[in-house]
Design an enzyme around this catalytic site. Structure first.
Site, PDB file in Angstrom:
ATOM      1  N   ASP A  13       0.803  -1.220   0.000  1.00 58.58           N
ATOM      2  CA  ASP A  13       0.000   0.000   0.000  1.00 58.58           C
ATOM      3  C   ASP A  13       0.838   1.273   0.000  1.00 58.58           C
ATOM      4  OD1 ASP A  13      -2.253  -1.654   0.122  1.00 58.58           O
ATOM      5  OD2 ASP A  13      -2.149  -1.735   2.305  1.00 58.58           O
ATOM      6  N   LYS A  16       1.612   2.070  -5.162  1.00 60.63           N
ATOM      7  CA  LYS A  16       2.110   1.495  -6.417  1.00 60.63           C
ATOM      8  C   LYS A  16       1.148   1.800  -7.577  1.00 60.63           C
ATOM      9  CE  LYS A  16       2.179  -2.480  -4.321  1.00 60.63           C
ATOM     10  NZ  LYS A  16       1.991  -2.079  -2.919  1.00 60.63           N
ATOM     11  N   LYS A  18      -0.989   4.280  -8.060  1.00 62.83           N
ATOM     12  CA  LYS A  18      -0.890   5.668  -8.519  1.00 62.83           C
ATOM     13  C   LYS A  18       0.344   5.855  -9.405  1.00 62.83           C
ATOM     14  CE  LYS A  18       0.574  10.198  -7.715  1.00 62.83           C
ATOM     15  NZ  LYS A  18       0.462  11.532  -7.190  1.00 62.83           N
ATOM     16  N   GLY A  40      -4.706  -4.282  -3.693  1.00 59.93           N
ATOM     17  CA  GLY A  40      -5.701  -3.260  -4.005  1.00 59.93           C
ATOM     18  C   GLY A  40      -4.919  -2.029  -4.423  1.00 59.93           C
ATOM     19  N   HIS A  41      -4.956  -1.702  -5.703  1.00 58.00           N
ATOM     20  CA  HIS A  41      -4.161  -0.587  -6.222  1.00 58.00           C
ATOM     21  C   HIS A  41      -5.100   0.536  -6.650  1.00 58.00           C
ATOM     22  CE1 HIS A  41      -0.543  -3.442  -7.145  1.00 58.00           C
ATOM     23  NE2 HIS A  41      -0.907  -3.436  -5.878  1.00 58.00           N
ATOM     24  N   ARG A 143       2.168 -29.116  -6.812  1.00 64.08           N
ATOM     25  CA  ARG A 143       1.776 -29.640  -8.122  1.00 64.08           C
ATOM     26  C   ARG A 143       0.353 -30.178  -8.185  1.00 64.08           C
ATOM     27  NH1 ARG A 143       7.305 -32.585  -7.643  1.00 64.08           N
ATOM     28  NH2 ARG A 143       6.429 -32.466  -5.564  1.00 64.08           N
ATOM     29  N   GLN A 224       1.885  -6.062  -3.179  1.00 63.71           N
ATOM     30  CA  GLN A 224       2.360  -6.163  -1.794  1.00 63.71           C
ATOM     31  C   GLN A 224       3.652  -5.347  -1.639  1.00 63.71           C
ATOM     32  OE1 GLN A 224       1.373  -9.566  -3.337  1.00 63.71           O
ATOM     33  NE2 GLN A 224      -0.557  -8.646  -2.807  1.00 63.71           N
ATOM     34  N   ALA A 299      -7.408  -1.092   0.742  1.00 65.76           N
ATOM     35  CA  ALA A 299      -8.177  -0.956  -0.505  1.00 65.76           C
ATOM     36  C   ALA A 299      -8.852  -2.276  -0.877  1.00 65.76           C
ATOM     37  CB  ALA A 299      -7.260  -0.497  -1.635  1.00 65.76           C
ATOM     38  N   THR A 300      -8.460  -3.371  -0.227  1.00 64.44           N
ATOM     39  CA  THR A 300      -9.060  -4.664  -0.532  1.00 64.44           C
ATOM     40  C   THR A 300     -10.051  -5.070   0.554  1.00 64.44           C
ATOM     41  OG1 THR A 300      -7.180  -5.373  -1.821  1.00 64.44           O
ATOM     42  CG2 THR A 300      -8.524  -7.128  -0.913  1.00 64.44           C
ATOM     43  N   ARG A 303      -9.824  -2.819   6.055  1.00 54.43           N
ATOM     44  CA  ARG A 303      -9.307  -2.792   7.425  1.00 54.43           C
ATOM     45  C   ARG A 303      -8.482  -1.526   7.656  1.00 54.43           C
ATOM     46  NH1 ARG A 303      -6.251  -8.474   7.695  1.00 54.43           N
ATOM     47  NH2 ARG A 303      -5.797  -7.885   5.547  1.00 54.43           N
ATOM     48  N   ARG A 305      -5.376   0.529   8.504  1.00 48.26           N
ATOM     49  CA  ARG A 305      -3.952   0.205   8.429  1.00 48.26           C
ATOM     50  C   ARG A 305      -3.251   0.707   9.674  1.00 48.26           C
ATOM     51  NH1 ARG A 305      -3.772   2.518   2.333  1.00 48.26           N
ATOM     52  NH2 ARG A 305      -4.550   0.697   1.253  1.00 48.26           N
ATOM     53  N   LYS A 331       2.909  10.133  -0.522  1.00 49.50           N
ATOM     54  CA  LYS A 331       2.129  10.629   0.620  1.00 49.50           C
ATOM     55  C   LYS A 331       2.873  11.651   1.476  1.00 49.50           C
ATOM     56  CE  LYS A 331      -1.538   8.011   1.480  1.00 49.50           C
ATOM     57  NZ  LYS A 331      -2.507   6.957   1.785  1.00 49.50           N
ATOM     58  N   SER A 413       5.392  12.097  -4.531  1.00 52.56           N
ATOM     59  CA  SER A 413       3.945  12.200  -4.706  1.00 52.56           C
ATOM     60  C   SER A 413       3.374  13.043  -3.574  1.00 52.56           C
ATOM     61  CB  SER A 413       3.340  10.796  -4.710  1.00 52.56           C
ATOM     62  OG  SER A 413       1.945  10.859  -4.748  1.00 52.56           O
TER      63      SER A 413
END
Ligand code: GDP
Ligand code: IMO
Ligand code: MG
Length: 429
Positions: A13, A16, A18, A40-41, A143, A224, A299-300, A303, A305, A331, A413
């Site tokens: 998070d 990535k 953005k 979650g991007h 396998r 991740q 984003a997924t 929850r 952070r 950020k 950013s």
């Protein structure tokens, strides 16, 4: 010609999505090479937010997007995402979004196993996203997995599902005490998915290599972060794939000679979702205010952070593990308004200073961050587009990161929007 890998340096998070969306302007192809819809991007373009879980973050720039062999794909989620992007008027047809025939398929029993195991573990759970990622990679390694090439062959697929479920159902019912999975309904459901996705399935390795040879530029999008890597992260509180840059090659089927740069995304502070060690975690009002100001919700899974100060021990670890050629700081705007900003420069463990990130979680738990305090700034920086226009204290914070990591900063950013960015040096040039 450049082919760049973008990797998270912390616990995911970092922003990535953005950055990949931004850099995709200069790429011809964007490739995801590991993970699945645990990711979650988030992309924000013209004020509109788009969240992608499995399709690479290049679709809004109209680029070709590949899902590599190293990704585990939940076909239901992929179809939902194709429909979601398509409803926004984005071209995600079979020429635009391609899936490796060797990518493994997340099955309903993978999700069931993931959730039931976590529940059984109680307090000792990993805090997974519950998307079946671990069980799918586990079947790949032992396998018993099903790849897209098998999904597309109804006879082979049906035979595989039936034989795998003999074992899985025994385990689900007798060990985990949850409902069994009915093979026939899975086969019917997945045959429909196969028909829908068949036109998207291709030999990604060949397509990427040919594109590179033809002079096209490729952007590899990590999911991740380095410290969630199955080998190099805070094991067992990690995900089930290699998240480091080397896997860009393995997970997409190309040779390392084609990679020309690796950029590591560093959030200006640190966050983590799920359980596991986090030396610079804050439990006070400052942590709460960063969580709030940074809108730090998964984003997924949605929850909250966990938040803490920037930890340059882990960023240095990421520089080495990924061979980073540049950093991208995200950020920075969130830190505005703090009187003092702390930065962790090392760990102290039982009277000793640790230079390297420890493998032993007991040692890591005993580590105390060594902090340096830097003065903060109060000006809103979200409209700034040139590094020289940043407040002096913000520049000093960035300079200190460069010194501590011995790695140059390419991009800063200052907001979620694509345009809220200061490009110091375009990694593609
Ligand atoms: P990823 O998983 O690395 O792609 O990151 P996520 O999308 O899960 O989380 C990053 C969050 O921060 C998203 O909500 C982004 O829109 C947002 N974001 C990215 N860069 C910036 C930034 O520079 N400033 C602010 N305020 N938000 C940002
Ligand atoms: P992006 O790509 C943050 C975390 C989970 C959990 C651990 C294992 O958006 O940065 P899993 O479901 O993978 O078996 O869960 O990994 N995790 C992430 N944390 N960002 C992510 O992806 C993550 N993907 C998995 O919270 O701690
Ligand atoms: Mg994310």
């Amino acid at each position: 010609m450049s082919n760049i890998v973008i990797i998270g340096t912390q616990w995911g998070d970092e922003g990535k999505g953005k950055i990949v969306d931004l850099l995709a302007e200069d790429a011809d192809i964007v490739v995801r090479f590991q993970g699945g819809n645990n990711a979650g991007h988030t992309l924000v373009v013209n004020g509109e937010q788009t969240i992608c879980h499995v399709i690479p973050s290049g679709t809004l720039q109209g680029k070709t997007c590949f899902i590599g062999n190293g990704v585990v794909v939940d076909p239901a989620v992929l179809i939902e995402e194709l429909d979601y992007l398509s409803s926004k008027g984005i071209d995600v047809g079979p020429d635009r979004v391609k899936i490796s025939e060797r990518a493994h398929v997340i099955m309903p029993y993978h999700k069931q196993l993931d959730l039931a195991r976590e529940k059984k573990k109680g307090d000792k759970k990993i805090g997974t996203t519950g998307r079946g990622i671990g069980p799918c990679y586990e079947d790949k390694a032992t396998r018993r997995g099903i790849r897209f090439v098998e999904l597309l062959d109804p006879e082979v697929f049906s035979e595989k599902v039936k034989s795998i479920l003999e074992e899985k159902n025994f385990y689900l019912e007798n060990y985990l005490s949850v409902e069994k999975v009915d093979p026939d309904s899975v086969i019917t459901q997945y045959n429909r998915f196969a028909q829908r996705l068949a036109p998207h399935v291709a030999n990604i390795s060949v397509e990427i290599t040919e594109a590179i040879k033809a002079g096209k530029q490729v952007l590899f999008e990590g999911a991740q972060g380095t410290h969630l890597d199955i080998d190099h992260g805070t094991y067992p509180y990690v995900t089930s794939s290699n998240t480091v840059s080397a896997n860009a090659c393995c997970g997409s089927g190309i040779g390392p000679k084609y990679i020309t740069g690796v950029n590591g995304i560093v959030k200006a502070y640190t966050t983590r979702v799920g359980k596991g060690p986090f030396p610079t975690e804050l439990f006070d009002e400052v942590g709460k205010s960063i969580q709030k100001k940074g809108a730090e919700f998964g984003a997924t899974t949605g929850r909250k952070r966990r938040c803490g100060w920037l930890d340059t021990v882990i960023v240095r670890n990421a520089v080495r593990l990924n061979g980073l050629t540049g950093l991208i700081i995200t950020k920075m705007d969130v830190l505005c308004g703090l009187e003092t900003i702390k930065i962790c420069t090392g760990y102290e463990c039982n009277g000793e200073i640790l230079d390297d990130f420890p493998a032993d979680l007991k040692i890591l738990a005993a580590c105390k961050p060594i902090y340096e305090s830097l003065p903060g700034w109060s000006e809103d920086i979200s409209k700034i587009r040139k590094i020289g226009d940043l407040p002096r204290n913000a520049i000093e914070y960035l300079n200190r990161i460069v010194e501590l990591t011995q790695t140059p900063i390419n991009i800063i950013s200052v907001g979620p929007g694509r345009e809220e960015t200061i490009v110091v040096k375009n990694p593609f040039i």
